[in-house]
Design an enzyme around this catalytic site. Structure first.
Site, PDB file in Angstrom:
ATOM      1  N   LYS A 157      15.959 157.293  29.664  1.00  0.00           N
ATOM      2  CA  LYS A 157      14.959 157.186  28.598  1.00  0.00           C
ATOM      3  C   LYS A 157      14.677 155.733  28.772  1.00  0.00           C
ATOM      4  CE  LYS A 157      15.944 156.835  23.924  1.00  0.00           C
ATOM      5  NZ  LYS A 157      15.378 155.673  23.614  1.00  0.00           N
ATOM      6  N   GLU A 178      11.713 153.013  26.827  1.00  0.00           N
ATOM      7  CA  GLU A 178      10.763 152.635  25.953  1.00  0.00           C
ATOM      8  C   GLU A 178       9.337 152.181  26.426  1.00  0.00           C
ATOM      9  OE1 GLU A 178      12.185 149.813  22.936  1.00  0.00           O
ATOM     10  OE2 GLU A 178      14.275 151.208  22.559  1.00  0.00           O
ATOM     11  N   GLU A 217       9.460 157.805  17.420  1.00  0.00           N
ATOM     12  CA  GLU A 217      10.491 157.018  16.433  1.00  0.00           C
ATOM     13  C   GLU A 217       9.516 156.276  15.204  1.00  0.00           C
ATOM     14  OE1 GLU A 217      13.488 154.709  17.897  1.00  0.00           O
ATOM     15  OE2 GLU A 217      13.967 153.751  16.104  1.00  0.00           O
ATOM     16  N   ASP A 225      21.004 152.722  23.681  1.00  0.00           N
ATOM     17  CA  ASP A 225      21.401 151.288  23.548  1.00  0.00           C
ATOM     18  C   ASP A 225      21.395 151.018  22.155  1.00  0.00           C
ATOM     19  OD1 ASP A 225      18.567 151.304  22.803  1.00  0.00           O
ATOM     20  OD2 ASP A 225      17.865 149.814  24.316  1.00  0.00           O
ATOM     21  N   SER A 226      21.536 151.878  21.357  1.00  0.00           N
ATOM     22  CA  SER A 226      21.826 151.348  19.625  1.00  0.00           C
ATOM     23  C   SER A 226      23.295 151.289  19.855  1.00  0.00           C
ATOM     24  CB  SER A 226      21.574 152.701  18.895  1.00  0.00           C
ATOM     25  OG  SER A 226      21.942 153.773  19.456  1.00  0.00           O
TER      26      SER A 226
HETATM   27  O1  KIV Z   1      19.253 153.807  21.265  1.00  0.00           O
HETATM   28  C1  KIV Z   1      19.015 155.150  20.509  1.00  0.00           C
HETATM   29  O2  KIV Z   1      19.915 155.649  19.667  1.00  0.00           O
HETATM   30  C2  KIV Z   1      17.659 155.452  20.373  1.00  0.00           C
HETATM   31  C3  KIV Z   1      17.524 156.697  19.396  1.00  0.00           C
HETATM   32  C4  KIV Z   1      17.492 156.239  18.144  1.00  0.00           C
HETATM   33  C5  KIV Z   1      16.261 157.186  19.756  1.00  0.00           C
HETATM   34  O3  KIV Z   1      16.801 155.098  21.256  1.00  0.00           O
END
Ligand code: KIV
Length: 305
Positions: free
Chosen positions: A125, A127, A194, A52-53
């Site tokens: 994934k 969090e 992280e 989600d980056s």
């Molecule tokens: O969203 C992302 O790119 C991430 C990584 C930095 C682990 O969660």
């Protein structure tokens, strides 16, 4: 422009676990589109994360919070298509965006299923620590592998008070150790750590049977993950300490575009080799149609000489 490559043996969640047991390091990179997916797969990454980056490095937001589930599905599907073109060795995991799994386990299962069915990811994934163990357990029992993510969790940026290193005192470190154990027990197949102290990441890695994937968590994690734009040097703003640029493609891209602009202005591009010709073509001469013809043939603007 593209061709379908020979399919290779895919990296699965079981292969990642085997790699940990064998002491083989796991290389993970983010990707958000088909071209990037093809490039990183061909370069030999073990897993691709549709992070989600994307909200920060592609959409231009200053956090990951505005990213929606539909956007994550859109980017995941593009990455899946790119992977199919390259042979598709890398394992593909997609981030569950903010608000898509926090409200209830039912909603988490429904949304994770969309990521798999519509986005083509093999795992999701999400969090959060032990508070999310129940939600994770439900998603795993629905047949969807889950990668956990603890330490600096960007979706909780407001609660953390910024993007700051986590687990620096004993109490907070103990909490992260408990979280890591709870997530493994809940069924996670891997865990992102992280921005935590390297000593803590090393300890957690030694405690778990599942692989840890570090970002800003030192050298002793089972694998590492970096954001595509960071590792290639596309980002020109603040560079976090944990980012190493393996290329300066931002500068290279600017220089290339500047070269294009200069050649257009100087009439050097396009050159002869970039142009098409048709020797049999007769020149067209623009003829103003008579008023009544113009009504009959509204699209006609010229006639052969
Ligand atoms: O969203 C992302 O790119 C991430 C990584 C930095 C682990 O969660």
């Amino acid at each position: 422009m593209s061709s379908q490559a020979t399919p290779q043996k895919r990296v699965t969640i079981h292969e990642l676990r085997r790699m940990k047991a064998a002491g083989e390091k796991i290389a993970v990179v983010t990707a958000y589109d088909a071209t990037a997916a093809r490039l990183v797969d061909e370069a030999g990454v073990d897993a691709i994360l549709v992070g989600d980056s994307v909200g920060m490095v592609v959409q231009g937001h200053d956090s990951t919070l505005p990213v929606t589930l539909d956007q994550m599905i859109y980017h995941s599907a593009a990455v899946r298509r790119g992977l199919s073109r390259s042979g598709g060795r890398a394992h593909l995991v997609g981030d569950m965006p903010f608000g898509s799994y926090q409200a209830s386990a039912d909603e988490a299962v429904r949304n994770a299923a969309r990521m798999v069915a519509e986005g083509g990811v093999e795992a999701v994934k999400l969090e959060g620590g032990s508070d999310f163990a129940d939600v994770i357990g439900r998603v795993v029992r629905a047949g969807i592998p889950v990668m956990g993510h603890i330490g600096l969790t960007p979706q909780s940026v407001h609660q953390m008070g910024g993007y700051v290193v986590q687990g620096k005192d004993n109490e907070k470190a103990q909490r992260l150790i408990r979280d890591a154990r709870a997530l493994e027990a809940a069924g996670c197949y891997a865990l992102v750590l992280e921005c935590i102290p390297a000593e803590l990441a090393r300890f957690i890695t030694g405690q778990l049977g599942i692989p840890t994937i570090g970002i800003g968590a030192g050298a002793h994690c089972d694998g590492q993950v970096l954001v595509f734009h960071d590792l290639l040097g596309f980002e020109t703003g603040v560079r976090p300490r944990f980012v190493k640029r393996f290329g300066e493609l931002g500068q290279a891209a600017s220089a290339a575009v500047k070269g294009y602009v200069d050649e257009v202005k100087q009439r050097a591009f396009p050159a002869e080799e970039h142009s098409f010709h048709s020797p049999s073509l007769r020149l067209l001469q623009v003829v103003e149609p008579a008023a009544d013809e113009a009504e009959d043939h509204p699209g006609v603007i010229g006639a052969p000489v």
